[in-house]
Design an enzyme around this catalytic site. Sequence first.
Site, PDB file in Angstrom:
ATOM      1  N   GLY A  37       0.842  -1.193   0.000  1.00 39.92           N
ATOM      2  CA  GLY A  37       0.000   0.000   0.000  1.00 39.92           C
ATOM      3  C   GLY A  37       0.875   1.240   0.000  1.00 39.92           C
ATOM      4  O   GLY A  37       2.095   1.160   0.175  1.00 39.92           O
ATOM      5  N   LEU A  38       0.272   2.372  -0.199  1.00 39.24           N
ATOM      6  CA  LEU A  38       1.006   3.632  -0.226  1.00 39.24           C
ATOM      7  C   LEU A  38       1.653   3.939   1.124  1.00 39.24           C
ATOM      8  O   LEU A  38       1.239   3.412   2.161  1.00 39.24           O
ATOM      9  CB  LEU A  38       0.057   4.778  -0.593  1.00 39.24           C
ATOM     10  CG  LEU A  38      -0.497   4.806  -2.020  1.00 39.24           C
ATOM     11  CD1 LEU A  38      -1.584   5.874  -2.129  1.00 39.24           C
ATOM     12  CD2 LEU A  38       0.612   5.052  -3.037  1.00 39.24           C
ATOM     13  N   GLY A  40       1.989   5.629   4.396  1.00 31.39           N
ATOM     14  CA  GLY A  40       0.943   6.216   5.224  1.00 31.39           C
ATOM     15  C   GLY A  40      -0.337   5.411   5.261  1.00 31.39           C
ATOM     16  O   GLY A  40      -1.298   5.805   5.943  1.00 31.39           O
ATOM     17  N   LYS A  43       0.843   0.210   6.942  1.00 31.04           N
ATOM     18  CA  LYS A  43       1.494  -1.099   6.835  1.00 31.04           C
ATOM     19  C   LYS A  43       2.259  -1.484   8.101  1.00 31.04           C
ATOM     20  O   LYS A  43       2.045  -2.553   8.668  1.00 31.04           O
ATOM     21  CB  LYS A  43       2.432  -1.119   5.626  1.00 31.04           C
ATOM     22  CG  LYS A  43       1.733  -0.968   4.285  1.00 31.04           C
ATOM     23  CD  LYS A  43       2.704  -1.023   3.133  1.00 31.04           C
ATOM     24  CE  LYS A  43       3.715   0.094   3.146  1.00 31.04           C
ATOM     25  NZ  LYS A  43       3.108   1.449   3.072  1.00 31.04           N
ATOM     26  N   SER A 111       6.138  -1.912  -2.078  1.00 30.18           N
ATOM     27  CA  SER A 111       6.218  -2.854  -3.209  1.00 30.18           C
ATOM     28  C   SER A 111       5.255  -2.450  -4.324  1.00 30.18           C
ATOM     29  O   SER A 111       4.220  -3.094  -4.526  1.00 30.18           O
ATOM     30  CB  SER A 111       5.951  -4.290  -2.748  1.00 30.18           C
ATOM     31  OG  SER A 111       4.867  -4.404  -1.870  1.00 30.18           O
TER      32      SER A 111
END
Length: 201
Positions: A37-38, A40, A43, A111
């Site tokens: 995920g982006l 922020g 994760k 990723s």
Amino acid sequence: MPKKPGSLIVDGSEPSVTRAMRWQLLGQEGCVVWLTGLSGSGKSTIARLLEGRLHARGKSSFVLDGDNLRTGLCCDLGFSMNDRAENVRRTGEVARLMAESGLIVICALISPLRSDRSTLRKKCDERGLRFIEVYLNASLEVCEGRDTKGYYRKAREGIIQNFTGIDSPYEPPLSSDVTLDTGGSRVSECVEKLLEEILKM
């Protein structure tokens, strides 16, 4: 034929330690849980909380993220697309080996490319290891609003180059195993949903 001086004497009485034996000793199957995920999107937060929940259940796990990878194993890598791909590759190889030992390996990396994540899944599949791709779905707007370290602001100002979501692409999964709405759901709800998926094995 006489043995050479100093050679090891192997009588064959000690069996090689197999993956099944390692997993039986831990009482669990190893797997790779890949959070993407982006920046922020949550994760690392979810990875650490998940690790705690697994530990409370008596499950052995380990988190791999930027904090413990880019200071050692991947300290020679930058943030170009090639370096990002290599960061994912190295992390995937380490995660696979750790999963072979029986650990639940939680990887928290942006990723950004589907092809890199697909390659990781394929390698785990080839070894009979469970690979759980988890998409932390939070919009760019939401992630920028959480910009506690100022990365997005610096990227917008051109101070940071090749920042995912700004001047470097992010390809969300087309069919992740688990999708977590980290833009609108409570963190505790996301962790419980992911925990439930992992414990299915």
